[in-house]
Scaffold this active site. Structure first.
Site, short mmCIF file in Angstrom:
data_model
loop_
_atom_site.label_atom_id
_atom_site.label_comp_id
_atom_site.label_asym_id
_atom_site.label_seq_id
_atom_site.Cartn_x
_atom_site.Cartn_y
_atom_site.Cartn_z
N HIS A 1 0.82 -1.21 0.00
CA HIS A 1 0.00 0.00 0.00
C HIS A 1 0.86 1.26 0.00
CE1 HIS A 1 1.00 0.86 4.19
NE2 HIS A 1 0.83 -0.44 4.43
N HIS B 1 0.64 -5.67 2.78
CA HIS B 1 1.40 -4.87 3.73
C HIS B 1 2.86 -5.32 3.82
CE1 HIS B 1 -2.44 -3.28 5.34
NE2 HIS B 1 -2.88 -4.49 5.08
#
Length: 216
Positions: free
Chosen positions: A11, A154
């Site tokens: 992200h 992540h």
């Protein structure tokens, strides 16, 4: 079995990435710069065939994924197995603050990684993160044979997954870097994984960032 190709993206920058806080599963938003990174990743992937998209349910991953598949007209499917590691009592703290309360555990986390269970309710260890994430990837590999799948997750998740597909122990976790909106590509066929690209940031305008993650 036909090859399944995965494009794995981290992200964009969040407010807590910028501040150096451990964010884990707390839903922190992208910064304006993080959204800019997402748009740059989207531009890099615009002409790449993508058949499906999955993301962690946290907004920083979903928002990045939505930007990346906007030109493809695809929905973003969420999967809880792609959630970031639960840092337990560390979530929201700066590294220096963690070090004052858990000095020995922080050193162990920053070195061996394996065997460290994050303190407090819900706290995870990296082995559990790898196991749940890889279960998702194996399922997606079977479901999307012959297709290309975009996954937005992540830092810790990506590193654990990359260790697994390279068949290296999780003690090598810190030898892998994942910059915000970096692009990784790997493939699965006949029970074997093959790494094609890792931590690519050229779409952001540089070959390597020099940025060190403070809150992981």
């Amino acid at each position: 079995m036909a090859t399944t190709r995965f494009i794995l993206v981290r992200h964009g920058e969040t407010t807590w990435n910028k501040e150096g806080r451990y964010q884990g599963q707390i839903d922190t938003p992208l910064t304006p710069f993080g959204r800019q990174q997402g748009q740059l990743a989207a531009a890099a992937l615009k002409d790449v065939p993508i058949d499906a998209c999955y993301a962690s349910p946290l907004s920083r991953a979903v928002d990045t994924a939505m930007m990346c598949v906007a030109a493809h007209g695809l929905p973003v499917n969420t999967d809880n197995r792609l959630l970031e590691i639960n840092h337990g009592e560390w979530e929201g703290l700066l590294s220096d603050e963690v070090g004052k309360t858990y000095p020995e555990l922080l050193v162990q986390w920053k070195t061996t990684v394996v065997g460290v269970t994050m303190p407090g309710p819900g706290g995870e260890d990296i082995t559990a993160v790898r196991d749940r994430a890889m279960a998702a990837f194996r399922e997606l590999a079977a479901k999307h044979q012959g297709q290309t799948v975009l996954v937005v997750a992540h830092d810790a998740v990506n590193k654990a997954v990359l260790c697994d597909i390279l068949d290296i122990d999780l003690t090598h976790f810190w030898q892998i870097k994942q910059d915000n909106t970096c692009i990784n590509v790997f493939e699965y066929q006949d029970g074997k994984w093959r790494l094609v690209l890792m931590n690519s940031t050229t779409h952001l305008g540089f070959l390597y960032s020099g940025i060190e993650q403070k809150g992981l």
